[in-house]
Scaffold this motif. Structure first.
Motif, mmCIF file in Angstrom:
data_model
loop_
_atom_site.group_PDB
_atom_site.id
_atom_site.type_symbol
_atom_site.label_atom_id
_atom_site.label_comp_id
_atom_site.label_asym_id
_atom_site.label_seq_id
_atom_site.Cartn_x
_atom_site.Cartn_y
_atom_site.Cartn_z
ATOM 1 N N PRO A 103 12.296 0.963 -5.933
ATOM 2 C CA PRO A 103 12.143 1.653 -7.226
ATOM 3 C C PRO A 103 10.654 1.581 -7.600
ATOM 4 C CG PRO A 103 13.044 -0.569 -7.534
ATOM 5 C CD PRO A 103 12.932 -0.364 -6.053
ATOM 6 N N ARG A 104 10.018 2.729 -7.886
ATOM 7 C CA ARG A 104 8.546 2.729 -8.019
ATOM 8 C C ARG A 104 8.057 1.742 -9.081
ATOM 9 N NH1 ARG A 104 4.885 7.387 -6.783
ATOM 10 N NH2 ARG A 104 2.900 6.335 -6.883
ATOM 11 N N PHE A 105 8.517 1.932 -10.311
ATOM 12 C CA PHE A 105 8.351 0.962 -11.413
ATOM 13 C C PHE A 105 9.216 1.429 -12.569
ATOM 14 C CE2 PHE A 105 4.068 2.454 -13.634
ATOM 15 C CZ PHE A 105 4.391 3.791 -13.455
ATOM 16 N N ALA A 106 9.379 0.560 -13.562
ATOM 17 C CA ALA A 106 10.369 0.831 -14.615
ATOM 18 C C ALA A 106 10.054 2.109 -15.391
ATOM 19 C CB ALA A 106 10.453 -0.369 -15.551
ATOM 20 N N THR B 93 8.358 -3.251 -5.963
ATOM 21 C CA THR B 93 8.082 -2.443 -7.147
ATOM 22 C C THR B 93 6.782 -2.939 -7.778
ATOM 23 O OG1 THR B 93 9.060 -1.534 -9.181
ATOM 24 C CG2 THR B 93 9.483 -3.867 -8.728
ATOM 25 N N HIS B 94 6.420 -2.352 -8.912
ATOM 26 C CA HIS B 94 5.183 -2.739 -9.599
ATOM 27 C C HIS B 94 5.517 -3.491 -10.889
ATOM 28 C CE1 HIS B 94 3.937 0.684 -7.078
ATOM 29 N NE2 HIS B 94 2.746 0.113 -7.044
ATOM 30 N N LEU B 95 4.635 -4.415 -11.269
ATOM 31 C CA LEU B 95 4.881 -5.221 -12.465
ATOM 32 C C LEU B 95 3.562 -5.634 -13.106
ATOM 33 C CD1 LEU B 95 6.701 -7.051 -14.289
ATOM 34 C CD2 LEU B 95 6.604 -8.779 -12.482
ATOM 35 N N LEU C 278 0.860 -1.198 0.000
ATOM 36 C CA LEU C 278 0.000 0.000 0.000
ATOM 37 C C LEU C 278 0.885 1.232 0.000
ATOM 38 C CD1 LEU C 278 -1.743 0.544 3.481
ATOM 39 C CD2 LEU C 278 0.450 -0.546 3.158
ATOM 40 N N HIS C 279 0.260 2.370 -0.263
ATOM 41 C CA HIS C 279 1.020 3.611 -0.424
ATOM 42 C C HIS C 279 0.639 4.583 0.685
ATOM 43 C CE1 HIS C 279 2.518 2.674 -4.562
ATOM 44 N NE2 HIS C 279 1.505 1.838 -4.502
ATOM 45 N N PHE C 280 1.585 4.807 1.584
ATOM 46 C CA PHE C 280 1.352 5.719 2.703
ATOM 47 C C PHE C 280 0.929 7.122 2.247
ATOM 48 C CE2 PHE C 280 4.402 8.745 4.910
ATOM 49 C CZ PHE C 280 3.471 9.247 5.806
ATOM 50 N N PRO C 281 1.504 7.697 1.158
ATOM 51 C CA PRO C 281 1.101 9.072 0.797
ATOM 52 C C PRO C 281 -0.190 9.145 -0.016
ATOM 53 C CG PRO C 281 3.216 8.463 -0.213
ATOM 54 C CD PRO C 281 2.601 7.222 0.305
ATOM 55 N N GLN C 282 -0.923 8.050 -0.091
ATOM 56 C CA GLN C 282 -2.125 8.065 -0.944
ATOM 57 C C GLN C 282 -3.427 8.001 -0.152
ATOM 58 O OE1 GLN C 282 -1.712 5.219 -4.167
ATOM 59 N NE2 GLN C 282 0.321 5.974 -4.724
ATOM 60 N N MET C 283 -3.365 8.378 1.131
ATOM 61 C CA MET C 283 -4.595 8.332 1.935
ATOM 62 C C MET C 283 -5.656 9.290 1.402
ATOM 63 S SD MET C 283 -3.400 7.851 5.874
ATOM 64 C CE MET C 283 -4.973 7.159 6.405
ATOM 65 N N GLU D 79 -3.748 7.442 -16.150
ATOM 66 C CA GLU D 79 -4.493 8.691 -15.931
ATOM 67 C C GLU D 79 -4.609 8.988 -14.431
ATOM 68 O OE1 GLU D 79 -8.384 9.125 -17.967
ATOM 69 O OE2 GLU D 79 -9.074 10.013 -16.087
ATOM 70 N N TRP D 80 -4.869 7.958 -13.662
ATOM 71 C CA TRP D 80 -5.009 8.091 -12.205
ATOM 72 C C TRP D 80 -3.693 8.564 -11.562
ATOM 73 C CZ3 TRP D 80 -2.568 5.018 -8.423
ATOM 74 C CH2 TRP D 80 -3.095 5.085 -7.138
ATOM 75 N N LEU D 81 -2.583 7.988 -12.016
ATOM 76 C CA LEU D 81 -1.273 8.398 -11.481
ATOM 77 C C LEU D 81 -0.995 9.870 -11.805
ATOM 78 C CD1 LEU D 81 1.060 5.365 -12.381
ATOM 79 C CD2 LEU D 81 0.514 6.164 -10.069
ATOM 80 N N THR E 232 -8.952 -4.905 -4.662
ATOM 81 C CA THR E 232 -9.854 -3.736 -4.756
ATOM 82 C C THR E 232 -9.282 -2.709 -5.725
ATOM 83 O OG1 THR E 232 -8.958 -2.417 -2.891
ATOM 84 C CG2 THR E 232 -10.632 -4.087 -2.351
ATOM 85 N N SER E 233 -7.966 -2.607 -5.775
ATOM 86 C CA SER E 233 -7.315 -1.686 -6.705
ATOM 87 C C SER E 233 -7.499 -2.147 -8.142
ATOM 88 C CB SER E 233 -5.828 -1.590 -6.357
ATOM 89 O OG SER E 233 -5.113 -0.911 -7.354
ATOM 90 N N ASN E 234 -7.313 -3.434 -8.377
ATOM 91 C CA ASN E 234 -7.417 -3.967 -9.743
ATOM 92 C C ASN E 234 -8.822 -3.769 -10.309
ATOM 93 O OD1 ASN E 234 -5.268 -6.894 -9.103
ATOM 94 N ND2 ASN E 234 -4.777 -4.734 -9.281
ATOM 95 N N THR F 73 -3.961 -4.325 0.081
ATOM 96 C CA THR F 73 -5.014 -3.342 -0.212
ATOM 97 C C THR F 73 -4.647 -2.400 -1.360
ATOM 98 O OG1 THR F 73 -4.112 -1.710 1.334
ATOM 99 C CG2 THR F 73 -5.725 -3.300 2.218
ATOM 100 N N ASP F 74 -3.366 -2.091 -1.520
ATOM 101 C CA ASP F 74 -2.910 -1.077 -2.486
ATOM 102 C C ASP F 74 -3.637 0.254 -2.310
ATOM 103 O OD1 ASP F 74 -1.324 0.009 -4.507
ATOM 104 O OD2 ASP F 74 -2.805 -0.474 -6.048
ATOM 105 N N ILE F 75 -3.843 0.684 -1.093
ATOM 106 C CA ILE F 75 -4.289 2.069 -0.874
ATOM 107 C C ILE F 75 -3.291 2.984 -1.566
ATOM 108 C CG2 ILE F 75 -4.456 3.888 0.922
ATOM 109 C CD1 ILE F 75 -6.728 1.737 1.012
ATOM 110 N N TYR G 78 -4.037 12.514 -10.292
ATOM 111 C CA TYR G 78 -4.298 12.637 -8.852
ATOM 112 C C TYR G 78 -3.105 12.260 -7.974
ATOM 113 C CZ TYR G 78 -9.092 12.430 -10.636
ATOM 114 O OH TYR G 78 -10.240 12.640 -11.329
ATOM 115 N N THR G 79 -2.485 11.140 -8.337
ATOM 116 C CA THR G 79 -1.541 10.519 -7.398
ATOM 117 C C THR G 79 -0.223 11.278 -7.328
ATOM 118 O OG1 THR G 79 -2.603 8.456 -7.962
ATOM 119 C CG2 THR G 79 -0.515 8.303 -6.777
ATOM 120 N N PHE G 80 0.357 11.578 -8.465
ATOM 121 C CA PHE G 80 1.634 12.291 -8.445
ATOM 122 C C PHE G 80 1.486 13.678 -7.795
ATOM 123 C CE2 PHE G 80 3.472 9.647 -12.235
ATOM 124 C CZ PHE G 80 3.744 8.616 -11.372
#
Ligand code: GUN
Ligand code: ZN
Length: 435
Positions: free
Chosen positions: A202-205, A230-232, A77-82, A94-96, A294-296, A322-324, A99-101
C-alpha cells in the motif's frame, strides 16, 4: 563441476559494530579466497587454504588489492521513478503531484515498463547493489516487467505493485478489489520464482481509502510471510493530511497498526518525525524504519534520528536505502555519505563500520534474509561487490595516506560512487563487466 575462485581482501560483518575499534564485529581476510559453485559461496577463508580445496580447473579471478564484500542491499526505491530523479520541487507533496504521479502513469504500457526495467537493473549492478526492495507502479504491467527482468538476471529482488485508490490521477488508481486481486495474481505468478519476493505494497495512507487498507489487511493475513512496505512520517504536511484522513487514529503509525500492518516484516520508508509512542509501537512490533538520506535532504523532509532510534531502551530496527527517485543517487556509498552528514548535523557519530554493516548484514537482517544475503558465509548466495578505493585520481591520492581498514572504508564512502565498484557478482556471475 564449474567453480569460481575469487581472490582479494574479504570483509563481512558478523554483528552490528559497537565502536570504530570493534574488530570482533567483522571478519577481515587480507589475502582471502572465496569459492563459488552453482551461485553459492561454498568455501571462504585464507586464499591458500581455499585454493587447496578448489577443483583443478576452477576459474580464478584475482581482485587484489581490492576489497570483496557482500553485495549492497537497497531497502527502498521506486522502479518507475528513474526519470523522476532531479525534479525541482519544494517538498514531498508538490514533488509527488507535479512529477512523480504523472511519470508513473506511463507504466501502464508494458513496453515502457520493460525498457525501464532493463535500465533499472543495469544501474543497480553498476553501483554494486545486488538486492533491492522496490515499489512498482499501480499497474500490474510494471510488476510483471520488474520481476521478469529480475528472473532473467537471476537477482534476489523484493517488490510489489503499489495499491492506491485515491488522491492521485485517475490513471494511477486501482480499487480495493482490484488492488487485492492483482496483488494475489502477482504473488501467484512471481513469488518464489527464481529469487523473486513479492511485497504487499500500500503506497501510503494518503492514497489508500479505509476500504483499501482493509483489503491490505486481508492480504497480510493470507500471506503472513510476505514483506509489507509503505511510507510513514516523512514530511510535516504529509503527516497532517494523513491524520486528517484517519481522525480516529492516535497518530500516523496507529493508522497502519489499526489495519494489522505493524509487524516484523513491515518496512516503513522514512520515519523521520516519529513520536516516542510511535517509536515504542514500532519497536514492540519489530517493524523496520528505512532511512533514505539523499531523498530526505533533496526533498527537505528532515533529519532522520538513526542513532537515537537505535540506542533507545526500545530500539527500532533500521534499514538504509536510496529512495530513487526522491533520492538522488543509486549508490549505497553516496547514500551512507549523506547518512553520515545527517548524523553530524544531529550531533551524532555514524562510524564507517556501522555504515558498511547497514549496507550489508544490517539490511539483510532487517529484511529477515540474513541466511541468504548480506554475508560471505558458506551457503550464502554469491552476491558480491568488489570495491576499489583508488578508483579516481583524487581517491588514489588520498589512498596514499590511508593506513587502516576503517579509514579506507570511510574514503570509499566519502568519495566513492559507481566508479569505485570494480565488479558486481550476481549469483556468482560477473555482472557489471557484462553490461
Ligand atoms: N510517499 C508516498 N509515495 C512516495 C514516493 O514515491 N516517494 C517518497 N519519497 N515518498 C512517498
Ligand atoms: Zn518511497
Amino acid at each position: 563441476m564449474t567453480q569460481t575462485l575469487l581472490r582479494g581482501r574479504l570483509l563481512s560483518f558478523v554483528r552490528a559494530p559497537q565502536s570504530l575499534t570493534d574488530s570482533e564485529s567483522y571478519r577481515y581476510e587480507t589475502d582471502g579466497g572465496l569459492l563459488i559453485e552453482n551461485g553459492l559461496i561454498v568455501e571462504s577463508g585464507p586464499y591458500a587454504d581455499i585454493k587447496a580445496k578448489a577443483v583443478a580447473d576452477a576459474v580464478e579471478i584475482d581482485h587484489r588489492p581490492h576489497l570483496i564484500m557482500p553485495g549492497f542491499i537497497d531497502m527502498h526505491l521506486h522502479f518507475p521513478q528513474m526519470q523522476v530523479i532531479a525534479s525541482y520541487a519544494a517538498n514531498l507533496l508538490e514533488w509527488l503531484n507535479t512529477y512523480t504521479f504523472p511519470e508513473e502513469c506511463r507504466f501502464v504500457e508494458s513496453a515502457h515498463a520493460q525498457r525501464i526495467a532493463g535500465h533499472f537493473y543495469d544501474e543497480l549492478v553498476r553501483h554494486g547493489t545486488t538486492t533491492a526492495v522496490a515499489y512498482c507502479s499501480v499497474h500490474k504491467t510494471s510488476a510483471d516487467a520488474f520481476f521478469a527482468e529480475a528472473l532473467k538476471r537471476n537477482m534476489r529482488m523484493v517488490g510489489g505493485k503499489v495499491m492506491m485508490d485515491r488522491n492521485a490521477p485517475q490513471g494511477l488508481l486501482d480499487t480495493p478489489q482490484m488492488g487485492y486481486d492483482e496483488t494475489r495474481q502477482i504473488i501467484a505468478e512471481w513469488h518464489g520464482k527464481g529469487r523473486n519476493h513479492v511485497a504487499i505494497t500500500p503506497r501510503f495512507a494518503i492514497t489508500s481509502t479505509p476500504a483499501q487498507m482493509e483489503a491490505t489487511q486481508a492480504l497480510a493475513r493470507e500471506f503472513p510471510d510476505l514483506h509489507i512496505q509503505t511510507h510513514l512520517s516523512e514530511n510535516h504536511d504529509e503527516i497532517k493530511f494523513t491524520c486528517e484522513l484517519y481522525p480516529e487514529a492516535t497518530d500516523y503509525t496507529d493508522i497502519y497498526a489499526r489495519y494489522g500492518l505493524l509487524g516484523d516484516k513491515t518496512l516503513f520508508g522514512h520515519c523521520i518525525h516519529l513520536s516516542d509512542r510511535e517509536a515504542d509501537a514500532m519497536s514492540e512490533a519489530g517493524s523496520v524504519a528505512v532511512h533514505c538520506p539523499t531523498s530526505n535532504l533533496f526533498l527537505g523532509s528532515g533529519l532522520f534520528p538513526l542513532k537515537a532510534l537505535a540506542r533507545r531502551e526500545k530500539p527500532v530496527r533500521i534499514g538504509v536505502a536510496t529512495d530513487i527517485g526522491g533520492g538522488s543517487s543509486y549508490s549505497m556509498l553516496r547514500t551512507m555519505d549523506e547518512a553520515y552528514k545527517i548524523q553530524q548535523l544531529l550531533g551524532e557519530r555514524l562510524n564507517p563500520l556501522e555504515s558498511y554493516y547497514h549496507m550489508t548484514l544490517g539490511n539483510a537482517r532487517s529484511l529477515s534474509l540474513a541466511d541468504r544475503i548480506g554475508t560471505l558465509d558458506v551457503g550464502s548466495d554469491a552476491d558480491i561487490v568488489v570495491l576499489n578505493a583508488a578508483a579516481t585520481p583524487a581517491m588514489a591520492l588520498k589512498m596514499e595516506v590511508v593506513k587502516t581498514l576503517p579509514e579506507e572504508l570511510f574514503l570509499l564512502q566519502t568519495m566513492g560512487d559507481d566508479r569505485a565498484i570494480a565488479e558486481t557478482y550476481v549469483a556468482g556471475v560477473a555482472a557489471k563487466s557484462a553490461i
